[in-house]
Design an enzyme around this catalytic site. Structure first.
Site, short mmCIF file in Angstrom:
data_model
loop_
_atom_site.label_atom_id
_atom_site.label_comp_id
_atom_site.label_asym_id
_atom_site.label_seq_id
_atom_site.Cartn_x
_atom_site.Cartn_y
_atom_site.Cartn_z
N GLN A 49 -29.42 -7.57 35.09
CA GLN A 49 -28.22 -7.69 35.87
C GLN A 49 -28.44 -8.93 36.81
O GLN A 49 -29.21 -8.85 37.66
CB GLN A 49 -27.89 -6.30 36.39
CG GLN A 49 -26.70 -6.33 37.23
CD GLN A 49 -25.46 -6.46 36.33
OE1 GLN A 49 -25.19 -5.79 35.23
NE2 GLN A 49 -24.47 -7.13 36.86
N LYS A 75 -22.51 0.59 32.04
CA LYS A 75 -23.04 0.09 30.81
C LYS A 75 -24.04 1.13 30.19
O LYS A 75 -24.04 1.32 28.93
CB LYS A 75 -24.03 -0.96 31.09
CG LYS A 75 -23.04 -2.38 31.33
CD LYS A 75 -23.92 -3.38 31.85
CE LYS A 75 -22.89 -4.63 32.25
NZ LYS A 75 -23.55 -5.83 32.82
N ASP A 120 -27.24 -10.79 25.90
CA ASP A 120 -26.40 -11.46 26.78
C ASP A 120 -26.04 -12.77 25.91
O ASP A 120 -24.90 -13.40 26.36
CB ASP A 120 -26.67 -11.56 28.03
CG ASP A 120 -26.23 -10.71 29.11
OD1 ASP A 120 -25.20 -10.05 28.85
OD2 ASP A 120 -26.91 -10.54 30.20
#
Length: 296
Positions: free
Chosen positions: A96, A52, A119
């Site tokens: 994460q 990422k 997210d």
């Protein structure tokens, strides 16, 4: 002939569009910033975060890497999120998952400022998604919707089956498919471990999204002729020679004999998930700094 849905190609187009948005923001003196927070020594999580960050660098997003000892108190992660919420250089925050057992993952989501929740899992953002007014669509379901759009796969009036009811994929995917919007308007069934007569439901589905986390669970014999099959699964399994390989939740070899279109693993949904994180980050920067961009 079954069409193989090329997630790498579509993701590349999304990244190009994101890079143009970054240029527009840069012209207004804004550099989008994404903070990735890792509180794990899991190899897969470390790899995901590294990928990422690399994606961010390629399109011009400033990647801020924060690592926290997995044995540290939960409050250290909570305090880090609070600090990132207050930092004007950070437009998006990604913690994460999974986090260690002593950390309340729902508390992490609740503490993340909704405007920086790229997210899309903060309760406020989930509510907006369900209401049809999404601030950020969760990356994997949104990426799948972009694949359906890129390959002009009709969803309106289609019977769709989502196998899996996770908060990350299954639930938001079902919400996107049923909404009165482009590449929605499907009649959607969510199946899970308690579903009875799953075979019959799959056999009637025009679109199947497999996100159950079981290697090669969906066999071609269960599918309707010419169905579109979207495989979200990423499972590492041992091969006969003692090595290992990545497979999805769909048995690709048998499914491609029946499906009209299918995503491979790897190279299907995975690249789209990463691309949509970049998309959400530039959208967050646009909203927070009041700079209009043309999202891809």
């Amino acid at each position: 002939m079954t069409e193989i849905i090329d997630g790498e190609a579509v993701a590349s187009e999304i990244r190009d569009g994101v890079a143009e948005c970054v240029d527009t923001l840069g012209g207004a003196g804004v550099t989008p910033g994404l903070a990735t927070v890792l509180m794990s020594d899991d190899d897969a999580s470390e790899t995901y975060v590294s990928m990422k960050q690399q994606d961010c660098e390629e399109v011009g997003i400033a990647a801020h890497d924060i690592e926290i000892d997995p044995d540290a108190p939960a409050e250290e992660l909570y305090d880090t999120v609070d600090e990132l919420n207050a930092d004007d250089a950070i437009d998006g925050i990604l913690v994460q998952m999974p986090v260690p057992d002593h950390v309340d993952d729902r508390e992490v989501l609740r503490r993340t400022r909704p405007a920086k929740d790229v997210d899309g899992f903060h309760p406020e953002n989930v509510g907006r998604l369900v209401a049809g007014d999404a601030r950020f669509k969760p990356c994997t379901p949104h990426g799948i919707q972009k694949l359906l759009e890129a390959y002009d796969i009709e969803t309106e009036g289609a019977d769709a089956v989502v196998v899996g009811r996770s908060d990350i994929v299954g639930k938001p995917m079902a919400n996107l498919l049923i909404q009165k919007a482009p590449f929605g308007n499907a009649t959607t069934t969510v199946c899970h471990s308690r579903t009875t007569d799953l075979d019959a439901k799959l056999g009637n589905a025009d679109i199947v999204v497999a996100a159950i986390g079981v290697p090669e669970f969906v066999d071609g014999s269960l599918l309707k002729e010419d169905a579109t099959v979207i495989d979200v699964g990423v499972n590492r399994v041992e091969t006969d020679d003692g090595d290992s390989e990545l497979v999805g939740d769909v048995d690709f070899e048998s499914a491609q004999e029946v499906a009209g279109a299918i995503t491979p693993v790897p190279g299907g949904v995975g690249p789209m998930t990463r691309a949509m994180l970049l998309y959400n980050t530039v959208k967050a920067a646009s909203q927070q700094h009041g700079v209009e961009v043309e999202l891809p």
